[in-house]
Design a protein around this motif. Structure first.
Motif, PDB file in Angstrom:
ATOM      1  N   PHE A 116      12.630  17.273   1.162  1.00 23.25           N
ATOM      2  CA  PHE A 116      13.447  16.188   0.619  1.00 23.25           C
ATOM      3  C   PHE A 116      13.337  15.003   1.563  1.00 23.25           C
ATOM      4  CE2 PHE A 116      16.931  13.768  -1.001  1.00 23.25           C
ATOM      5  CZ  PHE A 116      17.050  14.178  -2.318  1.00 23.25           C
ATOM      6  N   LEU A 117      13.064  13.835   1.002  1.00 24.03           N
ATOM      7  CA  LEU A 117      12.960  12.612   1.789  1.00 24.03           C
ATOM      8  C   LEU A 117      13.985  11.602   1.318  1.00 24.03           C
ATOM      9  CD1 LEU A 117      11.453  10.783   3.876  1.00 24.03           C
ATOM     10  CD2 LEU A 117       9.994  10.045   1.964  1.00 24.03           C
ATOM     11  N   VAL A 118      14.778  11.086   2.250  1.00 22.38           N
ATOM     12  CA  VAL A 118      15.630   9.927   2.012  1.00 22.38           C
ATOM     13  C   VAL A 118      15.026   8.795   2.821  1.00 22.38           C
ATOM     14  CG1 VAL A 118      17.911   8.909   2.299  1.00 22.38           C
ATOM     15  CG2 VAL A 118      17.686  11.313   1.612  1.00 22.38           C
ATOM     16  N   TRP A 119      14.659   7.717   2.163  1.00 20.51           N
ATOM     17  CA  TRP A 119      13.899   6.632   2.792  1.00 20.51           C
ATOM     18  C   TRP A 119      14.631   5.326   2.585  1.00 20.51           C
ATOM     19  CZ3 TRP A 119       9.716   6.508   5.893  1.00 20.51           C
ATOM     20  CH2 TRP A 119       9.004   5.301   6.030  1.00 20.51           C
ATOM     21  N   ASP A 120      15.182   4.786   3.641  1.00 22.56           N
ATOM     22  CA  ASP A 120      15.905   3.520   3.595  1.00 22.56           C
ATOM     23  C   ASP A 120      15.209   2.548   4.552  1.00 22.56           C
ATOM     24  OD1 ASP A 120      17.752   1.492   3.331  1.00 22.56           O
ATOM     25  OD2 ASP A 120      19.279   2.473   4.560  1.00 22.56           O
ATOM     26  N   VAL A 121      14.032   2.101   4.146  1.00 21.21           N
ATOM     27  CA  VAL A 121      13.216   1.195   4.953  1.00 21.21           C
ATOM     28  C   VAL A 121      12.671   0.115   4.026  1.00 21.21           C
ATOM     29  CG1 VAL A 121      11.222   0.940   6.487  1.00 21.21           C
ATOM     30  CG2 VAL A 121      12.519   3.096   6.475  1.00 21.21           C
ATOM     31  N   THR A 122      13.003  -1.129   4.308  1.00 22.12           N
ATOM     32  CA  THR A 122      12.472  -2.250   3.545  1.00 22.12           C
ATOM     33  C   THR A 122      11.732  -3.164   4.514  1.00 22.12           C
ATOM     34  OG1 THR A 122      14.335  -2.133   2.003  1.00 22.12           O
ATOM     35  CG2 THR A 122      13.022  -4.145   1.989  1.00 22.12           C
ATOM     36  N   PRO A 123      10.408  -3.161   4.466  1.00 22.31           N
ATOM     37  CA  PRO A 123       9.666  -3.975   5.432  1.00 22.31           C
ATOM     38  C   PRO A 123       9.872  -5.462   5.169  1.00 22.31           C
ATOM     39  CG  PRO A 123       8.181  -3.083   3.766  1.00 22.31           C
ATOM     40  CD  PRO A 123       9.526  -2.444   3.527  1.00 22.31           C
ATOM     41  N   PRO A 124       9.976  -6.252   6.245  1.00 23.01           N
ATOM     42  CA  PRO A 124      10.144  -7.704   6.072  1.00 23.01           C
ATOM     43  C   PRO A 124       8.994  -8.362   5.309  1.00 23.01           C
ATOM     44  CG  PRO A 124      10.711  -7.049   8.303  1.00 23.01           C
ATOM     45  CD  PRO A 124      10.098  -5.848   7.653  1.00 23.01           C
ATOM     46  N   VAL A 125       7.768  -7.865   5.489  1.00 19.90           N
ATOM     47  CA  VAL A 125       6.622  -8.374   4.733  1.00 19.90           C
ATOM     48  C   VAL A 125       5.858  -7.181   4.164  1.00 19.90           C
ATOM     49  CG1 VAL A 125       6.403 -10.502   6.066  1.00 19.90           C
ATOM     50  CG2 VAL A 125       5.125  -8.480   6.764  1.00 19.90           C
ATOM     51  N   PRO A 126       5.153  -7.333   3.034  1.00 19.29           N
ATOM     52  CA  PRO A 126       4.543  -6.186   2.363  1.00 19.29           C
ATOM     53  C   PRO A 126       3.227  -5.700   2.972  1.00 19.29           C
ATOM     54  CG  PRO A 126       4.214  -8.158   1.055  1.00 19.29           C
ATOM     55  CD  PRO A 126       5.092  -8.546   2.202  1.00 19.29           C
ATOM     56  N   PHE A 127       2.627  -6.455   3.890  1.00 18.36           N
ATOM     57  CA  PHE A 127       1.357  -6.055   4.482  1.00 18.36           C
ATOM     58  C   PHE A 127       1.454  -6.062   6.004  1.00 18.36           C
ATOM     59  CE2 PHE A 127      -0.081  -7.157   0.291  1.00 18.36           C
ATOM     60  CZ  PHE A 127      -1.166  -6.315   0.058  1.00 18.36           C
ATOM     61  N   ILE A 128       0.752  -5.116   6.627  1.00 16.67           N
ATOM     62  CA  ILE A 128       0.562  -5.114   8.071  1.00 16.67           C
ATOM     63  C   ILE A 128      -0.945  -5.188   8.273  1.00 16.67           C
ATOM     64  CG2 ILE A 128       1.040  -3.948  10.235  1.00 16.67           C
ATOM     65  CD1 ILE A 128       3.132  -2.283   8.654  1.00 16.67           C
ATOM     66  N   THR A 130      -4.258  -5.577   6.858  1.00 15.32           N
ATOM     67  CA  THR A 130      -4.693  -5.396   5.474  1.00 15.32           C
ATOM     68  C   THR A 130      -4.005  -4.220   4.795  1.00 15.32           C
ATOM     69  OG1 THR A 130      -6.521  -3.957   6.147  1.00 15.32           O
ATOM     70  CG2 THR A 130      -6.977  -6.331   6.010  1.00 15.32           C
ATOM     71  N   MET A 131      -3.187  -3.483   5.531  1.00 17.64           N
ATOM     72  CA  MET A 131      -2.565  -2.272   5.004  1.00 17.64           C
ATOM     73  C   MET A 131      -1.262  -2.589   4.281  1.00 17.64           C
ATOM     74  SD  MET A 131      -1.359   1.068   7.120  1.00 17.64           S
ATOM     75  CE  MET A 131      -0.705   2.487   6.273  1.00 17.64           C
ATOM     76  N   GLU A 132      -1.093  -2.019   3.086  1.00 19.74           N
ATOM     77  CA  GLU A 132       0.151  -2.154   2.338  1.00 19.74           C
ATOM     78  C   GLU A 132       1.227  -1.311   3.012  1.00 19.74           C
ATOM     79  OE1 GLU A 132      -0.394  -2.328  -2.192  1.00 19.74           O
ATOM     80  OE2 GLU A 132      -2.125  -1.192  -1.463  1.00 19.74           O
ATOM     81  N   ALA A 133       2.316  -1.943   3.406  1.00 19.28           N
ATOM     82  CA  ALA A 133       3.361  -1.262   4.170  1.00 19.28           C
ATOM     83  C   ALA A 133       3.964  -0.080   3.404  1.00 19.28           C
ATOM     84  CB  ALA A 133       4.449  -2.256   4.563  1.00 19.28           C
ATOM     85  N   HIS A 138       4.716   6.636   1.444  1.00 20.24           N
ATOM     86  CA  HIS A 138       3.903   7.630   0.746  1.00 20.24           C
ATOM     87  C   HIS A 138       3.384   8.688   1.731  1.00 20.24           C
ATOM     88  CE1 HIS A 138       2.001   9.016  -2.821  1.00 20.24           C
ATOM     89  NE2 HIS A 138       0.769   8.746  -2.436  1.00 20.24           N
ATOM     90  N   PHE A 139       3.007   8.254   2.920  1.00 15.07           N
ATOM     91  CA  PHE A 139       2.586   9.184   3.975  1.00 15.07           C
ATOM     92  C   PHE A 139       3.695  10.187   4.279  1.00 15.07           C
ATOM     93  CE2 PHE A 139       3.050   9.961   8.577  1.00 15.07           C
ATOM     94  CZ  PHE A 139       1.957  10.798   8.786  1.00 15.07           C
ATOM     95  N   ASN A 160      10.601  -7.935  12.374  1.00 18.82           N
ATOM     96  CA  ASN A 160       9.160  -7.856  12.546  1.00 18.82           C
ATOM     97  C   ASN A 160       8.676  -6.542  11.953  1.00 18.82           C
ATOM     98  OD1 ASN A 160       6.766  -6.780  14.155  1.00 18.82           O
ATOM     99  ND2 ASN A 160       6.756  -8.932  14.778  1.00 18.82           N
ATOM    100  N   THR A 161       7.778  -6.598  10.981  1.00 17.06           N
ATOM    101  CA  THR A 161       7.347  -5.394  10.270  1.00 17.06           C
ATOM    102  C   THR A 161       6.704  -4.382  11.210  1.00 17.06           C
ATOM    103  OG1 THR A 161       7.063  -6.667   8.236  1.00 17.06           O
ATOM    104  CG2 THR A 161       5.963  -4.542   8.335  1.00 17.06           C
ATOM    105  N   HIS A 162       5.917  -4.855  12.146  1.00 20.10           N
ATOM    106  CA  HIS A 162       5.309  -3.947  13.124  1.00 20.10           C
ATOM    107  C   HIS A 162       6.398  -3.196  13.891  1.00 20.10           C
ATOM    108  CE1 HIS A 162       1.817  -3.209  16.069  1.00 20.10           C
ATOM    109  NE2 HIS A 162       2.850  -2.524  16.545  1.00 20.10           N
ATOM    110  N   HIS A 163       7.406  -3.910  14.358  1.00 14.62           N
ATOM    111  CA  HIS A 163       8.498  -3.274  15.100  1.00 14.62           C
ATOM    112  C   HIS A 163       9.259  -2.279  14.232  1.00 14.62           C
ATOM    113  CE1 HIS A 163       8.789  -6.906  18.084  1.00 14.62           C
ATOM    114  NE2 HIS A 163       7.713  -6.158  18.291  1.00 14.62           N
ATOM    115  N   VAL A 164       9.501  -2.645  12.979  1.00 14.13           N
ATOM    116  CA  VAL A 164      10.224  -1.752  12.068  1.00 14.13           C
ATOM    117  C   VAL A 164       9.498  -0.418  11.968  1.00 14.13           C
ATOM    118  CG1 VAL A 164      10.824  -1.349   9.644  1.00 14.13           C
ATOM    119  CG2 VAL A 164      11.391  -3.540  10.739  1.00 14.13           C
TER     120      VAL A 164
END
Length: 196
Positions: A116-128, A130-133, A138-139, A160-164
């Motif tokens: 079971f996965l509960v995922w509460d993460v909204t990246p500030p931008v959709p790409f890091i 070329t990778m879709e955040a 999904h991983f 910062n998406t990288h930091h998130v």
């Protein structure tokens, strides 16, 4: 205690994946998926989880990163499940809070045998790069399903998406390290007597 190592090879028309994980390692990591940011995150998982982790992946990156990221998650989940076997003697539960500058993520994990996965993460931008955040969710879906664990991931702050995502992977690593710690003499930590 016997060796807690899992090895998985996954070979499909889309990817060829090899994963080896040692739960009692020192954080030695060798990762090459062809997706640089994903490699960086897997490195965080191994080092801060104190897992010896090897991941080699060849995927259809000419299409996109989707199959590679998903199949690494499947193989890693299977390798983890193999490494901890019936989960006897482990702490079972692990949690952590990890800050990376302005980003903070809280994680709770249970080696429950129930995915079971509960995922509460909204990246500030959709790409890091070329990778879709969103592929990182999904991983973790693939890891959770194949390792048969319950995982709650709550990103509390971050601009910062990288930091998130770095705080996410480090928090999961620390929680996993705590959950797989051997703390009893071979008993399964469940009133049922099994974790499945």
């Amino acid at each position: 205690m016997s060796s807690r190592v899992g090895r998985v090879t996954r070979d499909t028309k889309e990817t060829k994946i090899e994963v080896e994980v040692d739960l009692d390692g020192t954080g030695t990591v060798e990762v090459d998926t062809g997706v640089p940011f994903f490699d960086h995150m897997l490195d965080q998982l191994g080092r801060h989880g104190r897992l010896d982790l090897t991941v080699r992946a060849q995927g259809d990156l000419q299409i996109d990163e989707h199959h590679t990221v998903e199949d690494v998650g499947i193989a890693l989940g299977q390798a983890l499940a193999e490494a901890w076997g019936d989960r006897a003697g482990v702490e079972r539960f692990g949690d952590s809070q990890v800050p990376i500058d302005e980003a903070l993520t809280r994680v709770a994990l249970d080696l429950s045998g129930r995915p079971f996965l509960v995922w509460d993460v909204t990246p500030p931008v959709p790409f890091i790069g070329t990778m879709e955040a969103h592929l990182l969710k999904h991983f973790f879906e693939a890891v959770v399903a194949n390792a048969r664990i319950t995982l709650h991931v709550h990103n509390v702050s971050g601009e910062n998406t990288h930091h998130v995502y770095e705080s996410v992977f480090k928090a999961v690593a620390v929680a996993l390290r705590r959950a797989v710690a051997v703390t009893s003499a071979g008993t399964v930590p469940s009133t049922k007597g099994v974790l499945q």
